[in-house]
Design a protein around this motif. Sequence first.
Motif, PDB file in Angstrom:
ATOM      1  N   ALA A  73       0.834  -1.210   0.000  1.00  0.00           N
ATOM      2  CA  ALA A  73       0.000   0.000   0.000  1.00  0.00           C
ATOM      3  C   ALA A  73       0.864   1.254   0.000  1.00  0.00           C
ATOM      4  O   ALA A  73       0.541   2.244  -0.664  1.00  0.00           O
TER       5      ALA A  73
ATOM      6  N   GLY B  90       0.939   4.261  -2.675  1.00  0.00           N
ATOM      7  CA  GLY B  90       0.908   5.651  -2.226  1.00  0.00           C
ATOM      8  C   GLY B  90       2.085   6.448  -2.753  1.00  0.00           C
ATOM      9  O   GLY B  90       1.931   7.604  -3.169  1.00  0.00           O
TER      10      GLY B  90
ATOM     11  N   ILE C  69      -6.973   3.645  -0.668  1.00  0.00           N
ATOM     12  CA  ILE C  69      -5.898   4.633  -0.748  1.00  0.00           C
ATOM     13  C   ILE C  69      -6.422   5.861  -1.482  1.00  0.00           C
ATOM     14  O   ILE C  69      -6.931   5.756  -2.598  1.00  0.00           O
TER      15      ILE C  69
ATOM     16  N   LEU D 248      -3.067   8.637   1.877  1.00  0.00           N
ATOM     17  CA  LEU D 248      -1.642   8.607   1.593  1.00  0.00           C
ATOM     18  C   LEU D 248      -0.873   9.285   2.708  1.00  0.00           C
ATOM     19  O   LEU D 248       0.117   8.748   3.207  1.00  0.00           O
TER      20      LEU D 248
END
Length: 160
Positions: free
Chosen positions: A84, A88, A130, A135
Amino acid sequence: MTYCVGLCLKDGIVFLSDTRTNAGVDQIGTFRKMTLFQKDKDRFFALMSAGNLAITQSVKEILLQGQSINGKNLWTAKNSYEAAVVVGDAIKQVYERDHEALTKAGLDFNCNMILVAKSKAKNLACLIFIQPVTLLKLLLRRVTSKSANPNMENRFSTEY
């Protein structure tokens, strides 16, 4: 408006997204907003996107090419949390490149994604939403999880 849905069920994962794009009242087209990533049988990612199509496709291409961002990509991430963060970081890279031109054109930086991360080794799956605000939270969690609370990262982790 884009629709993306991800569900973690007892027997597996279900993810759905629409394909409609709209560049104006009479300019409706279709475009795939879900991308599947599988390099080997060990790990699998699905990325569903909503927002500005040019932005989301730029992020997708960075990830598909396996570009190393801060020394990592989807294939070198140790767990779903790191995956993730890689997504980001790709969003951040596109933002740094394009936000001034978008602002001058009167457009917002609009990019939202759902990442599905699955590890075959541990038969675990994780869904992570996200967006630009998320972020910032992910980046803060990455910093604080190593010092203030070492167990914080485990809430997001699917080890590979």
